[in-house]
Design a protein around this motif. Structure first.
Motif, PDB file in Angstrom:
ATOM      1  N   ASP A   9       0.768  -1.612   0.179  1.00  0.00           N
ATOM      2  CA  ASP A   9      -0.225  -0.444   0.114  1.00  0.00           C
ATOM      3  C   ASP A   9       0.691   1.247  -0.237  1.00  0.00           C
ATOM      4  N   ALA A  13       1.363   4.383   4.210  1.00  0.00           N
ATOM      5  CA  ALA A  13       0.246   3.721   4.378  1.00  0.00           C
ATOM      6  C   ALA A  13      -0.497   3.662   5.558  1.00  0.00           C
ATOM      7  N   GLU A  38       1.376   3.069  -3.959  1.00  0.00           N
ATOM      8  CA  GLU A  38       0.559   1.972  -3.314  1.00  0.00           C
ATOM      9  C   GLU A  38       0.864   0.705  -5.398  1.00  0.00           C
ATOM     10  N   SER A  40      -0.752  -1.849  -5.039  1.00  0.00           N
ATOM     11  CA  SER A  40      -2.043  -3.598  -4.868  1.00  0.00           C
ATOM     12  C   SER A  40      -2.376  -4.405  -6.017  1.00  0.00           C
ATOM     13  N   ASN A  93      -2.153  -4.875   5.357  1.00  0.00           N
ATOM     14  CA  ASN A  93      -2.215  -4.526   3.696  1.00  0.00           C
ATOM     15  C   ASN A  93      -4.045  -3.926   4.133  1.00  0.00           C
ATOM     16  N   ARG A  94      -4.338  -2.921   3.702  1.00  0.00           N
ATOM     17  CA  ARG A  94      -6.014  -2.345   3.486  1.00  0.00           C
ATOM     18  C   ARG A  94      -7.185  -3.181   2.881  1.00  0.00           C
ATOM     19  N   THR A 107       0.779  -8.089  -0.862  1.00  0.00           N
ATOM     20  CA  THR A 107       1.263  -8.217   0.473  1.00  0.00           C
ATOM     21  C   THR A 107       1.993  -9.448   0.348  1.00  0.00           C
ATOM     22  N   ASP A 135      -9.909   5.782   2.199  1.00  0.00           N
ATOM     23  CA  ASP A 135      -9.146   5.250   3.032  1.00  0.00           C
ATOM     24  C   ASP A 135      -8.977   4.789   4.089  1.00  0.00           C
TER      25      ASP A 135
END
Length: 255
Positions: A9, A13, A38, A40, A93-94, A107, A135
């Motif tokens: 991220d 982050a 980021e 991802s 991780n988000r 991740t 976010d």
């Protein structure tokens, strides 16, 4: 214990700050090397077509202009001075990294790179309800349970080329039902959707989205365990050989 932290991220982050707080309950010897922006969905990709830039933010905090895999390689080969890390943590991780999404996840792939290099590596992800969140992801479950989950994992005698994938449910810490060691699930591939739009110049563009998640009988995978309110712990092995098919294929070529 020397610990390397990374993520997909990006260096700024919020989940990386959560991971650092968790790691500091274990050690003060913390190094951070993460992507500048980021990454991802980058998977286990490596930057080969352009140079990777390294930026120093603090004595032991760095960012790279590349993927999570780049970050781990730079950390191990260029950044960390002296002894190599005893542990690599990737996250928090988000969003979830469940089922076959692990193959897309930067991740998880950062932990894969650490495992390939011979270091104990763990990926951590915080599930959240996506609608309207942006976010503002609540990391409370990861914050409260992170150190508790890591303690037995650090004591476990893991086989070579094996990493651990941890997911925290989208729940308040006090409502988490516990920790479950489960196998990797598989989404319905048909859940994927392509959203088409038109940019201001009149050209079409496409955005990949995801649909619902089906459940398998028995609730024995990470997908069901998360939905049932548990923290999931899944060992992933980097040897992708399907040994059960070896004899069949050898027979096919012998014929």
């Amino acid at each position: 214990m020397r610990i390397l932290l990374t993520n997909d991220d990006g260096i700024h982050a919020p989940g990386l700050n959560v991971l650092e707080a968790i790691a500091r309950t274990l050690s003060d010897d913390i190094w951070i090397v993460a992507p500048l922006e980021e990454q991802s969905g980058a998977g286990h990709s490596l930057t080969l077509s352009r140079p990777v830039r390294l930026r120093r933010h603090d004595d032991r905090r760095f960012s790279v202009s590349g993927t999570p895999t780049d970050a781990v390689m730079m950390a191990l080969g260029e950044v960390i001075e002296g002894a190599k890390p005893d542990l690599i943590l990737s996250g928090v991780n988000r969003g979830a990294n469940l089922g076959e999404d692990c193959t897309y996840s930067g991740t998880v792939s950062a932990a894969m790179e650490g495992t390939l290099a011979g270091f104990r590596s763990i990926a951590l992800s915080q599930v959240y309800a996506r609608e309207g969140m942006g976010d503002t992801v609540p990391f409370a479950a990861a914050e409260a349970w992170g150190a508790k989950v890591l303690a037995p994992l650090l004591a476990a005698d893991m086989p070579p080329r094996t990493l651990i994938n941890v997911n925290f449910p989208a729940l308040a810490p006090e409502t988490v039902r516990g920790v479950k060691v489960v196998e990797q699930g598989f989404h319905d591939y048909g859940r994927s959707k392509i959203v088409k739009g038109t940019d201001p110049r009149g050209y079409p563009y496409y955005w990949f989205g995801l649909g619902g998640v089906p459940h398998t009988p028995g609730h024995h995978t990470d997908l069901e365990a998360i939905a049932d309110g548990f923290i999931t712990v899944t060992p992933l092995h980097l040897d992708m050989t399907h040994y059960a098919s070896m004899a069949m294929l050898k027979g096919a070529f012998a014929a």
